[in-house]
Write a protein that holds these residues in place. Structure first.
Motif, PDB file in Angstrom:
ATOM      1  N   HIS A  33      45.019  43.071  47.345  1.00 28.94           N
ATOM      2  CA  HIS A  33      44.036  41.990  47.376  1.00 28.94           C
ATOM      3  C   HIS A  33      43.420  41.834  45.993  1.00 28.94           C
ATOM      4  CE1 HIS A  33      43.977  40.914  51.577  1.00 28.94           C
ATOM      5  NE2 HIS A  33      43.893  42.181  51.935  1.00 28.94           N
ATOM      6  N   GLU A  84      53.040  45.165  53.258  1.00 31.95           N
ATOM      7  CA  GLU A  84      52.513  43.811  53.402  1.00 31.95           C
ATOM      8  C   GLU A  84      53.611  42.928  53.979  1.00 31.95           C
ATOM      9  OE1 GLU A  84      51.583  40.341  50.285  1.00 31.95           O
ATOM     10  OE2 GLU A  84      50.359  42.139  49.948  1.00 31.95           O
ATOM     11  N   LYS A 136      45.801  38.947  54.961  1.00 32.72           N
ATOM     12  CA  LYS A 136      47.135  39.541  54.891  1.00 32.72           C
ATOM     13  C   LYS A 136      47.406  40.311  56.165  1.00 32.72           C
ATOM     14  CE  LYS A 136      47.374  39.915  49.885  1.00 32.72           C
ATOM     15  NZ  LYS A 136      47.985  40.669  48.789  1.00 32.72           N
ATOM     16  N   LYS A 164      42.228  34.922  50.960  1.00 27.66           N
ATOM     17  CA  LYS A 164      43.477  35.173  51.670  1.00 27.66           C
ATOM     18  C   LYS A 164      43.223  36.143  52.807  1.00 27.66           C
ATOM     19  CE  LYS A 164      46.059  35.048  47.370  1.00 27.66           C
ATOM     20  NZ  LYS A 164      46.621  35.891  46.345  1.00 27.66           N
ATOM     21  N   VAL A 221      51.214  36.748  54.033  1.00 29.37           N
ATOM     22  CA  VAL A 221      49.963  36.342  53.387  1.00 29.37           C
ATOM     23  C   VAL A 221      49.550  35.006  53.982  1.00 29.37           C
ATOM     24  CG1 VAL A 221      48.812  35.766  51.218  1.00 29.37           C
ATOM     25  CG2 VAL A 221      50.574  37.547  51.256  1.00 29.37           C
TER      26      VAL A 221
END
Length: 169
Positions: A46, A85, A76, A74, A88
């Motif tokens: 981030h 991850e 995620k 954002k 997004v």
């Protein structure tokens, strides 16, 4: 549980109670063993503070919300076991303050300082609807137990209840 380098802004147990998730102003979220307190994962990537972090109802995923005032925020989606991850969620024009899974785990709602909440498909990451109507920053948004409504909280001194199907207040 120590290990963050900034204020801790969110915390929750995993659905099975074996792990604890924390989000921090240090731009990370961490997963901890609930019995030993050992740090198991650090979710990085981030570019703003992590104001919210939440497990999916099945415990397989984590959603984090981030962003600072004046920057695009954002959310995620992460694999809760590996910390990878996965998706997004981009589309807010200001910091994202909260993100919450629906009880069936199929959708996510995000609330932003851009005065909107957005509903997303949790599997594909596609935006479904935008909820507009507040006159100031949003701090949180959560689902009703039946998944048909969302309630948002704002700096405009109101909370609003929304129909998720129509997007109407």
């Amino acid at each position: 549980l120590t290990g963050h380098n900034g204020r801790v802004s969110s915390s929750m147990y995993s659905p099975d109670g074996k792990r604890i998730l924390t989000g921090s102003n240090d731009q990370t979220a961490k997963v901890w063993d609930a019995l030993t307190g050992q740090e198991l994962l650090t979710l990085t990537g981030h570019d703003g503070r992590v104001g919210s972090s939440m497990y999916s109802p099945d415990g397989e995923h984590i959603v984090t919300a981030s962003g600072n005032w004046g920057q695009k925020g954002k959310a995620k989606i992460w694999n809760s076991e590996t910390g990878q991850e996965l998706i997004v969620l981009e589309g807010h024009d200001n910091g994202v303050r909260s993100a919450a899974y629906s009880l069936d785990g199929q959708r996510i709602v995000t609330a932003s300082h851009d005065r909107t909440a957005k509903v997303w498909d949790a599997q594909m990451g596609q935006q479904i609807i935008t909820l507009n109507g507040h006159n100031a920053r949003l701090n949180s948004a959560v689902w009703s137990s039946d998944g048909k409504r969302i309630v948002t909280a704002s700096w405009d001194q109101t909370a609003k209840v929304w129909n998720v199907e129509t997007g109407k207040e």
